[in-house]
Design a protein around this motif. Structure first.
Motif: not given
Length: 242
Positions: A22, A24-25, A27, A47, A206-210
């Motif tokens: 849960n 986001p990074a 996932r 993050t 880690l701002d991206y998901s994933p």
């Protein structure tokens, strides 16, 4: 190179529900590949970059408050549950190294002072005198210079916290010197555009998901710093006149 991958274990559930997916990074992430001697983790506060580094430190056997496998001191515990959900892939495994946590460094320095009362020679690993007798930046740099000189993995959580820009550049030199020995590997969580410029490093955002691997010039750290320095007046008009 020692640590080759950070692997997530357990069931992910629908759409990555449940801890740690849960976050986001993380996932739908199965493996974070580590392919370079220096790896950076970046992202906004919250993050998960420090959480990830802390979990890796725990699996390395390092004290959660910072230090190596032989260190143990009291501090306000914030140990992450993430260590229960990952495993580390080594080739070969190392048991030495160091975990630097900027936020608990005061407690670590006090612990070293207590050890030095019985073993004064221990201070040679920290510049020859108490870390509390040095400025915050001097103490950090003394640690980097005198303790990071052996074969191992080094996990650094915001090492720039006490370093001036000039000291950050000097730290890049230390990174390079240690990389050349072939005996050191670094995982670093940072907000510093200076440190992120280290050539050849892997940067995970880690701002991206994933989370995603990104180039230095594509990081917000680089772009925002560049744009601010190139056009301060425009930034100030936006900030102060709106």
């Amino acid at each position: 190179m020692f640590l080759r991958a950070i692997q997530f274990t357990g069931k992910r559930g629908a759409a990555g529900k449940g801890y740690p997916f849960n976050i986001p990074a993380f996932r739908n992430v199965e493996t974070i590949s580590i392919t370079r001697p220096v790896t950076f983790f970046i992202g906004e506060n919250g993050t998960g970059k420090s959480t990830l580094l802390e979990a890796v430190a725990a699996l390395c056997g390092f004290h959660a408050g910072g230090g190596s496998r032989s260190h143990s001191f009291s501090y306000q515990a914030t140990e992450s549950e993430l260590k229960e959900h990952i495993r580390l892939s080594w080739r070969p495994k190392v048991t030495d190294g160091f975990f630097l946590r900027a936020e608990t460094f005061y407690h670590f320095a006090s612990y070293i002072d207590e050890l030095a009362k019985e073993e004064p020679l221990i201070l040679k690993y920290y510049g020859g005198r108490s870390l509390h007798e040095q400025s915050h930046g001097e103490a950090f740099f003394a640690l980097f210079q005198h303790r990071f000189d052996r074969r191992g993995i080094y996990l650094l959580d915001e090492p720039e916290a006490a370093l001036s820009p000039a000291r950050q550049i000097a730290f890049l030199r230390l990174l390079w010197q240690m990389e050349q020995t072939g005996n050191a590997q670094f995982l670093i969580a940072t907000h510093s555009p200076i440190l992120l410029a280290y050539p050849g490093a892997t940067i995970y955002n880690l701002d991206y998901s994933p989370l995603q691997s990104v180039e230095y010039e594509d990081t917000e750290h680089y772009r925002l710093t560049r744009d601010f320095l190139n056009n301060r007046a425009s930034f100030f008009r936006h900030l102060f006149e709106g």
